[in-house]
Design a protein around this motif. Structure first.
Motif, PDB file in Angstrom:
ATOM      1  N   SER A 202       0.709  -1.202  -0.029  1.00 61.37           N
ATOM      2  CA  SER A 202       0.026  -0.044  -0.057  1.00 61.37           C
ATOM      3  C   SER A 202       0.704   1.063  -0.036  1.00 61.37           C
ATOM      4  O   SER A 202       2.086   1.154   0.554  1.00 61.37           O
ATOM      5  N   PRO A 203       0.173   2.532  -0.236  1.00 59.72           N
ATOM      6  CA  PRO A 203       0.894   3.741  -0.346  1.00 59.72           C
ATOM      7  C   PRO A 203       1.195   4.061   1.420  1.00 59.72           C
ATOM      8  O   PRO A 203       2.314   4.730   1.320  1.00 59.72           O
ATOM      9  N   ALA A 204       0.552   3.380   2.283  1.00 67.07           N
ATOM     10  CA  ALA A 204       1.115   3.598   3.450  1.00 67.07           C
ATOM     11  C   ALA A 204       2.413   3.462   3.893  1.00 67.07           C
ATOM     12  O   ALA A 204       2.837   3.721   5.008  1.00 67.07           O
ATOM     13  N   ALA A 205       3.133   2.406   3.124  1.00 68.70           N
ATOM     14  CA  ALA A 205       4.220   1.770   3.623  1.00 68.70           C
ATOM     15  C   ALA A 205       5.273   2.145   2.624  1.00 68.70           C
ATOM     16  O   ALA A 205       6.348   1.802   2.193  1.00 68.70           O
ATOM     17  N   SER A 206       5.036   3.471   2.131  1.00 69.54           N
ATOM     18  CA  SER A 206       6.054   4.069   1.276  1.00 69.54           C
ATOM     19  C   SER A 206       7.469   4.413   1.698  1.00 69.54           C
ATOM     20  O   SER A 206       8.421   4.438   1.155  1.00 69.54           O
ATOM     21  N   GLY A 207       7.546   4.357   3.072  1.00 66.92           N
ATOM     22  CA  GLY A 207       8.723   4.807   3.675  1.00 66.92           C
ATOM     23  C   GLY A 207       9.234   3.344   4.326  1.00 66.92           C
ATOM     24  O   GLY A 207      10.501   3.582   5.031  1.00 66.92           O
ATOM     25  N   VAL A 208       8.862   2.218   3.837  1.00 68.68           N
ATOM     26  CA  VAL A 208       9.364   1.071   4.406  1.00 68.68           C
ATOM     27  C   VAL A 208       9.791   0.109   3.355  1.00 68.68           C
ATOM     28  O   VAL A 208       9.105  -0.349   2.531  1.00 68.68           O
ATOM     29  N   THR A 209      11.188  -0.114   3.311  1.00 69.88           N
ATOM     30  CA  THR A 209      11.743  -1.157   2.292  1.00 69.88           C
ATOM     31  C   THR A 209      13.053  -1.883   2.906  1.00 69.88           C
ATOM     32  O   THR A 209      13.781  -1.505   3.667  1.00 69.88           O
ATOM     33  N   GLY A 210      13.185  -3.049   2.112  1.00 70.04           N
ATOM     34  CA  GLY A 210      14.161  -3.893   2.442  1.00 70.04           C
ATOM     35  C   GLY A 210      14.039  -4.471   4.013  1.00 70.04           C
ATOM     36  O   GLY A 210      15.074  -4.930   4.801  1.00 70.04           O
ATOM     37  N   GLN A 211      12.624  -4.478   4.373  1.00 71.58           N
ATOM     38  CA  GLN A 211      12.415  -5.114   5.766  1.00 71.58           C
ATOM     39  C   GLN A 211      11.826  -6.456   5.657  1.00 71.58           C
ATOM     40  O   GLN A 211      11.345  -6.792   4.864  1.00 71.58           O
ATOM     41  N   GLU A 212      11.531  -6.983   6.941  1.00 71.27           N
ATOM     42  CA  GLU A 212      11.227  -8.151   7.120  1.00 71.27           C
ATOM     43  C   GLU A 212       9.936  -8.093   8.085  1.00 71.27           C
ATOM     44  O   GLU A 212      10.293  -7.340   9.262  1.00 71.27           O
ATOM     45  N   LEU A 213       8.591  -8.753   7.978  1.00 72.71           N
ATOM     46  CA  LEU A 213       7.739  -8.838   9.099  1.00 72.71           C
ATOM     47  C   LEU A 213       7.381 -10.215   9.325  1.00 72.71           C
ATOM     48  O   LEU A 213       6.942 -10.869   8.300  1.00 72.71           O
ATOM     49  N   LEU A 214       7.564 -10.536  10.411  1.00 72.58           N
ATOM     50  CA  LEU A 214       7.247 -12.009  11.068  1.00 72.58           C
ATOM     51  C   LEU A 214       5.847 -12.124  11.543  1.00 72.58           C
ATOM     52  O   LEU A 214       5.587 -11.418  12.349  1.00 72.58           O
TER      53      LEU A 214
END
Length: 220
Positions: A202-214
């Motif tokens: 989503s556009p809400a995650a525009s500032g999040v990259t290269g990350q992991e979510l368990l």
């Protein structure tokens, strides 16, 4: 409406992801051997073989560029673990690299890779599978650097043991042990895994990259 593709989009977790994304996206799901199951979702379905060296190029030719790529398909080891490892690592990277140029050209894109809690905590007899899934993490981190300036993000969702029909193949006592050692005292649902994917897409995650979510109920 943005266009999204979900590989392996008709499986237990894949169905939840495809359905959730379809609320706001034009969704294409891929299948390898269960076309009827994919078409039953009421979404466009395309065949994709992760182990086929030409599979990524053929899929791109069929779908054209997309805004969101969710890679959920996997080749399970059945015999030669090297073949499965090659398909899951080389095939996955070929798929992502096939679709990234279109996203870069558009100046916007989301790539979400489905890994597994096995990549972090391990599991007996799953060395090849764990290695393949762990490779997705390294790829995501590097790809994030490559395409970030163009407004494209690359992230990883790691489902733990999830409440899907596939649980029927596992010993009941093994499943009970996992639940007993999970803070929520239950397994995550496919819909909860899908919610994490929808966020990254989503556009809400525009500032999040290269990350992991368990998503495993807090077990790891």
């Amino acid at each position: 409406m943005r266009k999204a593709i979900v590989t392996g989009g008709a499986g237990g977790i894949g169905t939840a992801i495809s359905t959730a994304l379809a609320a706001e996206h034009e969704v294409i799901v891929t299948y390898q051997g269960q076309r009827d199951r994919a078409e039953a979702l009421g979404l466009r379905a395309e065949r994709f073989d992760l182990a086929d060296p030409d599979g990524a190029a053929e899929l791109l030719a069929a779908t054209g560029p997309v805004d969101v790529l969710v890679h959920n398909a996997v080749v399970w080891p059945r015999g030669d673990w090297r073949e499965a490892l090659r398909a899951n690592v080389e095939g996955s990277l070929a798929l992502v690299k096939a679709y990234l140029p279109g996203m870069v050209a558009a100046g916007w894109g989301r790539v979400v890779l489905l890994s597994s809690g096995v990549a972090r905590s391990g599991m007996r007899g799953a060395d090849g599978y764990g290695a393949a899934k762990a490779a997705m993490h390294g790829a995501a981190r590097s790809l994030a650097w490559d395409v970030g300036p163009a407004g494209v993000t690359v992230n990883v969702v790691l489902p733990g043991l999830t409440a899907t029909p596939a649980l029927d193949r596992l010993p009941a006592d093994a499943v009970a042990d996992v639940i007993a050692h999970t803070p929520l005292r239950r397994l995550p649902t496919p819909e909860e895994v899908a919610a994490a994917v929808v966020f990254f897409a989503s556009p809400a995650a525009s500032g999040v990259t290269g990350q992991e979510l368990l998503v495993d109920g807090g077990r790891d």
